[in-house]
Design an enzyme around this catalytic site. Structure first.
Site, PDB file in Angstrom:
ATOM      1  N   TYR A 146       0.795  -1.225   0.000  1.00  8.73           N
ATOM      2  CA  TYR A 146       0.000   0.000   0.000  1.00  8.73           C
ATOM      3  C   TYR A 146       0.831   1.280   0.000  1.00  8.73           C
ATOM      4  O   TYR A 146       0.273   2.368  -0.088  1.00  8.73           O
ATOM      5  CB  TYR A 146      -0.946   0.006   1.213  1.00  8.73           C
ATOM      6  CG  TYR A 146      -1.874  -1.180   1.221  1.00  8.73           C
ATOM      7  CD1 TYR A 146      -2.889  -1.293   0.278  1.00  8.73           C
ATOM      8  CD2 TYR A 146      -1.723  -2.205   2.149  1.00  8.73           C
ATOM      9  CE1 TYR A 146      -3.741  -2.389   0.267  1.00  8.73           C
ATOM     10  CE2 TYR A 146      -2.570  -3.299   2.145  1.00  8.73           C
ATOM     11  CZ  TYR A 146      -3.571  -3.387   1.201  1.00  8.73           C
ATOM     12  OH  TYR A 146      -4.407  -4.470   1.189  1.00  8.73           O
ATOM     13  N   HIS A 187      -8.636   1.936  -5.487  1.00  7.17           N
ATOM     14  CA  HIS A 187      -7.837   0.950  -4.753  1.00  7.17           C
ATOM     15  C   HIS A 187      -6.368   1.306  -4.940  1.00  7.17           C
ATOM     16  O   HIS A 187      -5.927   1.533  -6.075  1.00  7.17           O
ATOM     17  CB  HIS A 187      -8.090  -0.466  -5.265  1.00  7.17           C
ATOM     18  CG  HIS A 187      -9.484  -0.921  -5.031  1.00  7.17           C
ATOM     19  ND1 HIS A 187      -9.914  -1.383  -3.813  1.00  7.17           N
ATOM     20  CD2 HIS A 187     -10.560  -0.946  -5.861  1.00  7.17           C
ATOM     21  CE1 HIS A 187     -11.203  -1.684  -3.901  1.00  7.17           C
ATOM     22  NE2 HIS A 187     -11.611  -1.419  -5.128  1.00  7.17           N
TER      23      HIS A 187
END
Length: 145
Positions: A24, A101
């Protein structure tokens, strides 16, 4: 009147920058919100950014958006793959919705390849990291112009 964009972030996104940075990234949610708030201002938008680890809270916010938001940017996190109720709430919202995302979900575990939210989203951005939020805001600004 300046259009408001509701930016919603779901479970575990409060841990950005420290949770699985190899997936991430190291950018925190606070960094993303600050960058998006600045960008929204330059695009003639007002940003209302929120995060919750609770599905029902996100549903409540989507329902409230029906009364004041011109569009929604949403990163539902893991709820993407499980939440029919979030989909139902988004289906009751008339404005544009962009799903974001950070990771490329289609290169990850098979269960991440399906998103209920995508069934409602006008656009889906995956794999651009924090830049995905900026791309979503630019898209909404152009669409609302």
């Amino acid at each position: 009147m300046t259009p408001t964009i509701l930016m919603l972030n779901g479970p575990n996104l409060n841990l950005l920058g420290t949770r699985q940075p190899e997936v991430y990234g190291r950018t925190t949610l606070d960094d993303i919100v600050a960058d998006c708030t600045r960008l929204a201002g330059t695009l003639g938008l007002r940003l209302d950014a929120r995060q919750s680890n609770h599905e029902g809270v996100l549903v409540d916010w989507v329902q409230q958006a029906r009364e004041g938001a011109a569009g929604i940017v949403i990163n539902p996190g893991g709820l993407s793959h499980t939440s029919v109720v979030l989909l139902d709430a988004l289906n009751a919202f008339d404005g544009p919705v962009v799903e974001v995302h950070l990771s490329q979900i289609h290169r990850r575990e098979a269960f991440r390849h399906h998103s209920y939210v995508s069934l409602r989203a006008d656009g889906v951005i995956a794999g651009l990291g924090a830049e995905g939020y900026a791309a979503a805001l630019r898209h909404l600004a152009a669409r609302l112009a």
